[in-house]
Design a protein around this motif. Sequence first.
Motif, PDB file in Angstrom:
ATOM      1  N   ALA A 252       0.826  -0.763   0.137  1.00 23.40           N
ATOM      2  CA  ALA A 252      -0.369   0.246   0.046  1.00 23.40           C
ATOM      3  C   ALA A 252       0.902   1.444   0.051  1.00 23.40           C
ATOM      4  CB  ALA A 252      -1.217   0.040   0.886  1.00 23.40           C
ATOM      5  N   LYS A 253       0.732   2.244  -0.747  1.00 29.64           N
ATOM      6  CA  LYS A 253       1.668   3.562  -0.735  1.00 29.64           C
ATOM      7  C   LYS A 253       0.712   4.879  -0.775  1.00 29.64           C
ATOM      8  CE  LYS A 253       4.509   2.249  -4.402  1.00 29.64           C
ATOM      9  NZ  LYS A 253       4.290   1.794  -6.002  1.00 29.64           N
ATOM     10  N   SER A 254       1.275   5.740   0.273  1.00 27.08           N
ATOM     11  CA  SER A 254       0.212   7.146   0.490  1.00 27.08           C
ATOM     12  C   SER A 254      -0.005   7.498  -0.608  1.00 27.08           C
ATOM     13  CB  SER A 254       0.970   7.957   1.339  1.00 27.08           C
ATOM     14  OG  SER A 254       2.626   8.199   0.950  1.00 27.08           O
ATOM     15  N   PRO A 255      -0.685   8.723  -0.907  1.00 24.73           N
ATOM     16  CA  PRO A 255      -0.577   9.500  -1.702  1.00 24.73           C
ATOM     17  C   PRO A 255       0.593  10.214  -1.807  1.00 24.73           C
ATOM     18  CG  PRO A 255      -2.711   9.501   0.050  1.00 24.73           C
ATOM     19  CD  PRO A 255      -1.808   8.596   0.152  1.00 24.73           C
ATOM     20  N   ALA A 256       1.715  10.860  -0.629  1.00 19.30           N
ATOM     21  CA  ALA A 256       2.099  11.321  -1.275  1.00 19.30           C
ATOM     22  C   ALA A 256       3.018  10.217  -2.303  1.00 19.30           C
ATOM     23  CB  ALA A 256       3.310  11.476  -0.435  1.00 19.30           C
ATOM     24  N   GLU A 257       3.480   8.719  -2.122  1.00 20.58           N
ATOM     25  CA  GLU A 257       4.202   8.022  -2.412  1.00 20.58           C
ATOM     26  C   GLU A 257       3.952   7.382  -4.052  1.00 20.58           C
ATOM     27  OE1 GLU A 257       6.803   3.861  -2.006  1.00 20.58           O
ATOM     28  OE2 GLU A 257       5.265   4.420  -0.974  1.00 20.58           O
ATOM     29  N   TRP A 258       2.145   7.764  -4.053  1.00 18.55           N
ATOM     30  CA  TRP A 258       1.986   8.032  -5.390  1.00 18.55           C
ATOM     31  C   TRP A 258       2.679   9.177  -6.340  1.00 18.55           C
ATOM     32  CZ3 TRP A 258       0.805   3.644  -7.909  1.00 18.55           C
ATOM     33  CH2 TRP A 258       0.651   2.004  -7.093  1.00 18.55           C
ATOM     34  N   ALA A 259       2.128   9.758  -5.661  1.00 23.68           N
ATOM     35  CA  ALA A 259       2.846  11.537  -6.564  1.00 23.68           C
ATOM     36  C   ALA A 259       3.880  11.184  -6.582  1.00 23.68           C
ATOM     37  CB  ALA A 259       2.725  12.784  -6.035  1.00 23.68           C
ATOM     38  N   TYR A 260       5.020  11.435  -5.916  1.00 20.17           N
ATOM     39  CA  TYR A 260       6.880  11.117  -5.716  1.00 20.17           C
ATOM     40  C   TYR A 260       6.970  10.215  -7.042  1.00 20.17           C
ATOM     41  CZ  TYR A 260      11.050  10.009  -4.678  1.00 20.17           C
ATOM     42  OH  TYR A 260      12.761   9.586  -4.700  1.00 20.17           O
ATOM     43  N   GLN A 261       6.190   8.851  -7.099  1.00 21.19           N
ATOM     44  CA  GLN A 261       6.489   8.315  -7.680  1.00 21.19           C
ATOM     45  C   GLN A 261       5.739   8.639  -9.535  1.00 21.19           C
ATOM     46  OE1 GLN A 261       5.432   4.436  -7.166  1.00 21.19           O
ATOM     47  NE2 GLN A 261       7.572   4.076  -5.567  1.00 21.19           N
TER      48      GLN A 261
ATOM     49  N   PHE B 175       6.753  12.641   2.178  1.00 20.31           N
ATOM     50  CA  PHE B 175       7.175  13.008   3.200  1.00 20.31           C
ATOM     51  C   PHE B 175       5.730  12.520   3.529  1.00 20.31           C
ATOM     52  CE2 PHE B 175       8.525  14.842   8.254  1.00 20.31           C
ATOM     53  CZ  PHE B 175       7.744  13.528   8.558  1.00 20.31           C
ATOM     54  N   ASP B 176       5.207  11.182   4.104  1.00 18.65           N
ATOM     55  CA  ASP B 176       3.369  10.288   4.196  1.00 18.65           C
ATOM     56  C   ASP B 176       3.386  11.157   5.205  1.00 18.65           C
ATOM     57  OD1 ASP B 176       4.331   8.200   2.356  1.00 18.65           O
ATOM     58  OD2 ASP B 176       5.013   7.430   3.343  1.00 18.65           O
ATOM     59  N   PRO B 177       1.898  11.208   4.989  1.00 18.15           N
ATOM     60  CA  PRO B 177       1.628  10.115   4.157  1.00 18.15           C
ATOM     61  C   PRO B 177       0.540  11.680   2.578  1.00 18.15           C
ATOM     62  CG  PRO B 177       0.136  11.732   5.660  1.00 18.15           C
ATOM     63  CD  PRO B 177       1.464  11.857   6.169  1.00 18.15           C
ATOM     64  N   ASP B 178       1.111  12.925   2.683  1.00 21.91           N
ATOM     65  CA  ASP B 178       0.898  13.779   1.822  1.00 21.91           C
ATOM     66  C   ASP B 178       1.373  14.947   1.299  1.00 21.91           C
ATOM     67  OD1 ASP B 178       0.826  14.883   4.169  1.00 21.91           O
ATOM     68  OD2 ASP B 178      -1.898  15.420   4.084  1.00 21.91           O
TER      69      ASP B 178
END
Length: 157
Positions: free
Chosen positions: A48-57, A96-99
């Motif tokens: 599972a990924k946070s919105p921040a990690e999805w946006a980063y990638q 920086f998780d989560p957002d």
Amino acid sequence: MNETIDTAAEALENDAMPRAHSVCAEPSSDAANAPPLPPALADGGGKAKSPAEWAYQRMILYIRKFEEGLDENHEVAMAFAGDASGVMRIMGMGYFDPDMVTFYGQDAAGMRTQLVQHVTQLSVLLRALPKPVAHVEPRRIGFRLAADFDPSAGEAG
């Protein structure tokens, strides 16, 4: 005909998998999300990924694809939508998780710059800037960033 019926949970999970599509007037402007996606993005990387990690990638994919279209005399930079602060040469990125997503770089005067932005406010304009004369080779941050989730991606830059 051998069709399967997804459960509600499977349908929601399948709906959450990244999908992207774009069409450009010029073939040289192919989308950053053109296949193949790295496994970490194509299947969620098994976690599972946070919105921040999805946006980063996803930003990494856009930056890397933008850099692929640059000549040896230009590097990637970003402008701030709705802001008069100008352009920042992108020298790093994080989350920086989560957002929260963070961009590190330099402004036009060479001053150290950092933008910290909530994923719901993320609006980035990528621009090509002439590389500093002192650098023989242009810096390609997109390939270094992509190595975080796709080790083979770092080999190209």
